[in-house]
Structure formats: C-alpha cells, structure tokens
Design an enzyme around this catalytic site. Structure first.
Site, PDB file in Angstrom:
ATOM      1  N   ARG A 133       0.878  -1.314  -0.444  1.00  0.00           N
ATOM      2  CA  ARG A 133      -0.282   0.137  -0.320  1.00  0.00           C
ATOM      3  C   ARG A 133       1.123   1.051   0.109  1.00  0.00           C
ATOM      4  O   ARG A 133       0.504   3.196  -0.471  1.00  0.00           O
ATOM      5  CB  ARG A 133      -0.834  -0.215   0.985  1.00  0.00           C
ATOM      6  CG  ARG A 133      -0.344   0.229   2.425  1.00  0.00           C
ATOM      7  CD  ARG A 133      -0.853  -0.268   3.744  1.00  0.00           C
ATOM      8  NE  ARG A 133      -0.083  -0.298   5.303  1.00  0.00           N
ATOM      9  CZ  ARG A 133      -0.812  -0.752   6.478  1.00  0.00           C
ATOM     10  NH1 ARG A 133      -2.910  -1.015   6.290  1.00  0.00           N
ATOM     11  NH2 ARG A 133      -0.087  -0.479   7.118  1.00  0.00           N
ATOM     12  N   ARG A 186      -0.686  -4.622   2.758  1.00  0.00           N
ATOM     13  CA  ARG A 186       0.343  -4.656   3.007  1.00  0.00           C
ATOM     14  C   ARG A 186       0.887  -5.345   2.747  1.00  0.00           C
ATOM     15  O   ARG A 186       2.121  -5.718   2.358  1.00  0.00           O
ATOM     16  CB  ARG A 186       0.581  -4.211   4.419  1.00  0.00           C
ATOM     17  CG  ARG A 186       1.709  -4.399   5.567  1.00  0.00           C
ATOM     18  CD  ARG A 186       1.813  -4.036   6.710  1.00  0.00           C
ATOM     19  NE  ARG A 186       2.999  -4.729   7.906  1.00  0.00           N
ATOM     20  CZ  ARG A 186       3.741  -3.879   7.505  1.00  0.00           C
ATOM     21  NH1 ARG A 186       2.967  -2.028   7.772  1.00  0.00           N
ATOM     22  NH2 ARG A 186       4.668  -3.842   8.549  1.00  0.00           N
ATOM     23  N   ASN A 203       9.070  -7.645   4.925  1.00  0.00           N
ATOM     24  CA  ASN A 203      10.109  -7.111   5.747  1.00  0.00           C
ATOM     25  C   ASN A 203       9.886  -7.709   7.114  1.00  0.00           C
ATOM     26  O   ASN A 203      10.144  -7.495   7.946  1.00  0.00           O
ATOM     27  CB  ASN A 203       9.350  -5.558   5.824  1.00  0.00           C
ATOM     28  CG  ASN A 203      10.336  -4.914   6.839  1.00  0.00           C
ATOM     29  OD1 ASN A 203      11.705  -4.836   5.985  1.00  0.00           O
ATOM     30  ND2 ASN A 203      10.144  -3.809   7.804  1.00  0.00           N
ATOM     31  N   HIS A 254      10.234   3.305   3.360  1.00  0.00           N
ATOM     32  CA  HIS A 254       8.958   2.876   3.865  1.00  0.00           C
ATOM     33  C   HIS A 254       7.850   4.575   3.534  1.00  0.00           C
ATOM     34  O   HIS A 254       8.709   5.569   3.295  1.00  0.00           O
ATOM     35  CB  HIS A 254       9.087   2.400   4.864  1.00  0.00           C
ATOM     36  CG  HIS A 254       9.566   1.046   5.221  1.00  0.00           C
ATOM     37  ND1 HIS A 254       8.927   0.162   5.177  1.00  0.00           N
ATOM     38  CD2 HIS A 254      10.823   0.762   4.804  1.00  0.00           C
ATOM     39  CE1 HIS A 254       9.374  -1.320   4.774  1.00  0.00           C
ATOM     40  NE2 HIS A 254      10.731  -0.725   4.543  1.00  0.00           N
ATOM     41  N   TYR A 256       4.434   6.571   6.440  1.00  0.00           N
ATOM     42  CA  TYR A 256       4.639   7.838   5.896  1.00  0.00           C
ATOM     43  C   TYR A 256       4.311   8.304   7.338  1.00  0.00           C
ATOM     44  O   TYR A 256       4.504   9.197   8.057  1.00  0.00           O
ATOM     45  CB  TYR A 256       3.138   8.497   6.266  1.00  0.00           C
ATOM     46  CG  TYR A 256       2.473   7.777   6.394  1.00  0.00           C
ATOM     47  CD1 TYR A 256       2.042   7.997   8.056  1.00  0.00           C
ATOM     48  CD2 TYR A 256       1.171   6.672   6.137  1.00  0.00           C
ATOM     49  CE1 TYR A 256       0.792   7.896   9.114  1.00  0.00           C
ATOM     50  CE2 TYR A 256       0.514   6.330   6.883  1.00  0.00           C
ATOM     51  CZ  TYR A 256       0.067   6.615   8.896  1.00  0.00           C
ATOM     52  OH  TYR A 256      -0.818   6.851   9.103  1.00  0.00           O
ATOM     53  N   GLU A 330      11.550   6.407   6.104  1.00  0.00           N
ATOM     54  CA  GLU A 330       9.830   6.750   6.093  1.00  0.00           C
ATOM     55  C   GLU A 330       9.823   8.196   5.748  1.00  0.00           C
ATOM     56  O   GLU A 330       9.845   9.361   6.244  1.00  0.00           O
ATOM     57  CB  GLU A 330       9.420   6.392   7.731  1.00  0.00           C
ATOM     58  CG  GLU A 330       9.358   4.995   8.188  1.00  0.00           C
ATOM     59  CD  GLU A 330       8.840   3.989   7.815  1.00  0.00           C
ATOM     60  OE1 GLU A 330       7.502   5.386   7.649  1.00  0.00           O
ATOM     61  OE2 GLU A 330       8.176   3.338   8.136  1.00  0.00           O
TER      62      GLU A 330
END
Length: 434
Positions: A133, A186, A203, A254, A256, A330
C-alpha cells in the site's frame, strides 16, 4: 517503360514500409514517472526504455513472485565496460573527424580491456514497495532512477564514484492487488499453507532474529512459516549476497512516519557504529530541511517506532550481509497517508531525492572505497618482478583465508612485510587507508 518504373517504385515503397514497421516495434514508449502512480507493467516498461536508451543501464530479473510477476532491478553503473567503450568510441570518432573531416574506420572486432584491479565498496542499494500500500515509496524509487539516468549530466560526480542498484517494486503482487481490490493491503499474495489466509509481511521474513516474538497469521505483520519462505525475500537475499563485498549503503523506503532510522529494529540497543549511521541520517534530514523546511526525525528503528521488529530487511542487510551503512527512510506524510495525491508525487520525490543524494555523497566519505592493499604495495614498494610475484602470492593466500570479507580491516603490509627487503621500504610510506 513507365509501367516498369511504377512497379519498381511500388516495391521500393513496400520495402521502406516494412523497415519502418520493424523500427516501430523496437521503440519503447516512456511512461510518466514523475506525476502519477504507475502499474507494475508500466514500471517494467520504463526500465526497459532506460536500458534501450543508455549504455550505463542494465536491467536484471531477480526472480518471480507467487503470481508469476517479474521482480526486476535496475543497475546504473557509469564506469561499466560497455559505457566506457561507448565513450571511448565517441571520443575517438570526434577527434578523428576534427583532424580529417571524415569518419574513422570501424574498430577491431574484439578488444581486450584491462580490468581494474581495484576492489571497493561503492554500491548503493535502494529498495521500495516492500509494503504493497505504500505507493509513494515506489514513486520515490522511480524518481531516483529518473535522476540518475535521464538527468545523469547533473549527477555526473555522483555516478563517477558510485554504482546503484534500485529495486522499485519489491512486492509486485501486493502492489497490483492494491490497485484492483484493496488499497490498504500490506503483505504479498502467497496463500498460507493449511489456512484460509493469504500473505506474509516481507519486512518480517528475513533471517535475522526472525524467531523473536510471536506472529499471528491473521495480522498484517505475519512473518511467515520460516525465514525466506517468500519468493520476493529470496530474490532480494540473492542479489544482496551476490554483491555483499561491494555494498556501501543500503536504503529501504517506507511511509509515512517522516523519519530516517538506523539499526537495530529487533532491540533497542545501538550498534557499535551508530554514530556513523546517525551522521549519515542527519545529512539527509538537514538537506531536506534546508530545501523546504520539512523536519524528519532521526534515531534507531526500535526507539523511534516504539516497537521491536524481527526479521526486517535493514537488520538483515546490516547484521548478516554486513553492509557498512544501512538506513530506513520513512517518507511523508501523516496528513497525506500511504498514497499521496498525484500533485504531491513530484514534490515529495524531488525533496526525497535531495536527501538521498546527499546521504550517498557522505556515505562515500564515511566509508571510503578500499583498494586491494596488495595493489597499493605493488605500486609503491615492489621494484622487481620477483617481489611483485611474491606479493601476488601472499595476496592470493590471504584472500583464500578470508573469502567472504574485505581485507580492509587488516592491513596487507603486515602479512607482506617479511617478503619485502628493508631497503625497499626505507623512506617509503605505504598508505593503506580504509
């Protein structure tokens, strides 16, 4: 007579039409990578387009996902033999035409280029799209590819020193599923044996403290039945293992949380080289902040995320592959989510590239490329053919004793010192700086 001429012209036009149709089949269109989210096939099409256009670009197929989608990586190596040959041919042709005004004769069919004897850690590895996602990570990875290829002139100093391997979509099945079924998905899409559930968090599937902590098959963070149970993680493992001696900096994208983090993820303890890792992360943060004022947090993964993550790719790259520098970036942002609107893709991609570029520059200075110490000695101390041969034999012996690690941690001259006469080393410095 006119009838014969007309017939001949018709044949000529037919041949021209056929040749043009063949040419059109070779043309690969360029997708717009900066202002939208591309599907997996479009991304592979863009990689093919770059490979056809630039001699310093190579596309590798690392493997296939569960649903038989190709997992591809792009290698950007300005100093590759193919690109150096092209530059040399162009330079020779230009010089020859300046002198004679005519094109030079074709080169011989095969030329034996002398391979470089230098061994260095100069490879940057970037991967995105591990979590399906997180579309913005794939867009940023593609922006990095765009900057290093289509904008290679402005990044020449970076390309001259460093090689890049970028995997824009690590989880192609899950990524496609988010377009067609569930935008919040995900994991990957491989069914779990003996259950009705689907998907493993890629991950959490790497073999580094994988066994720590529970993992439920119903969770988004399910770690799999065993390490490397997924075809995607096996493919990434294989390319990391193949290039382990050359890897300088590993970056996992990655979203957020807006932070740049370093190992460890499995525990809150810091690695011995955490200060070096933090300096690298701060470099990226400061570059982005200076550009548009966005503030990234910096710290270890376990501390900033306030949880322990077992089997992560960054811990595996840093702890098992032993990449000197490994970070997680991130991307923004809390307000925009995993899939920022189209108008935000280019700004986020540009600011992220500025941070990544500065981190790559500093990484090169933090862990400078190391020559084979034997080569340094040969160029500075060996004055006879016998001494050169002795040093080469000693170098081969040490390489066999340490096949999987670089020799930069143990200066070669300690082992080679008995082989060299004192008069050779007198008043001679042998800098083996790594």
């Amino acid at each position: 007579m006119p009838h014969k001429l007309k017939k001949h012209a018709t044949k000529k036009r037919a041949k021209k039409t056929v040749s043009l149709s063949k040419f059109r089949k070779l043309v690969v269109p360029r997708p717009d990578v900066l202002h939208g989210y591309l599907r997996h096939d479009e991304i592979n099409l863009y990689l093919e387009y770059l490979q056809n256009r630039y001699s310093f670009v190579t596309v590798h197929t690392l493997g296939q996902s569960y649903e038989r989608r190709a997992l591809k990586a792009i290698e950007i190596d300005w100093n590759s033999e193919k690109n150096m040959d092209r530059i040399e041919r162009h330079r020779t042709r230009r010089t020859y035409m300046d002198k004679t005004g005519t094109a030079p004769p074709p080169p011989p069919p095969s030329t034996n280029r002398v391979q470089s004897t230098f061994h260095s850690r100069n490879m940057i590895f970037i991967e995105g799209g591990t979590h399906a996602r997180e579309w913005i990570t794939i867009a940023v990875a593609l922006n990095c590819i765009y900057q290093l290829t289509e904008k290679h002139i402005r990044n020449y100093e970076l390309l001259r020193k460093l090689r890049f391997i970028i995997v824009p979509v690590t989880n192609p099945d899950g990524y496609e599923y988010t377009f067609t079924k569930n935008r919040r998905w995900r994991k990957n899409r491989r069914p779990i044996s003996h259950t009705r559930h689907i998907g493993t968090d890629c991950n959490r599937n790497y073999d580094f403290h994988w066994e720590d902590g529970p993992s439920k098959v119903t969770r988004n963070t399910y770690k799999g039945v065993k390490p490397f149970s997924e075809p995607e993680t096996r493919a990434i493992r294989n390319i990391l293992q193949k290039n382990k001696q050359h890897l300088l900096f590993f970056l996992s994208l990655h979203s957020y949380a807006e932070c740049i983090m370093y190992p460890w993820a499995y525990c809150k303890e810091l690695p011995e080289t955490w200060q070096k890792l933090e300096k690298l992360a701060l470099t990226g943060r400061n570059a982005i902040k200076a550009y548009n004022g966005r503030h990234y947090r910096v710290g270890s993964i376990a501390i900033l995320s306030k949880r322990r993550i077992s089997g992560s790719i960054v811990d595996y790259a840093f702890g098992v592959i032993q990449v000197p520098l490994a970070l997680v970036m991130e991307l923004p942002s809390h307000t925009l989510g995993f899939q920022p609107p189209a108008e935000s893709i280019s700004p986020i991609g540009h600011e992220s590239w500025l941070g990544i570029r500065e981190m790559c520059k500093v990484a090169y200075d933090l862990v400078p490329p190391c020559l084979y110490p034997a080569e340094t000695l040969l160029s500075n101390t060996a004055t006879t053919k016998d001494q050169t041969a002795q040093l080469q034999r000693a170098n081969m012996k040490i390489t066999k004793q340490h096949p999987t690690s670089t020799i930069d941690k143990q200066p070669f001259y300690d082992a080679a010192l008995p082989l060299i006469n004192n008069d050779v080393l007198k008043n001679t410095q042998v800098p083996v700086k790594c």
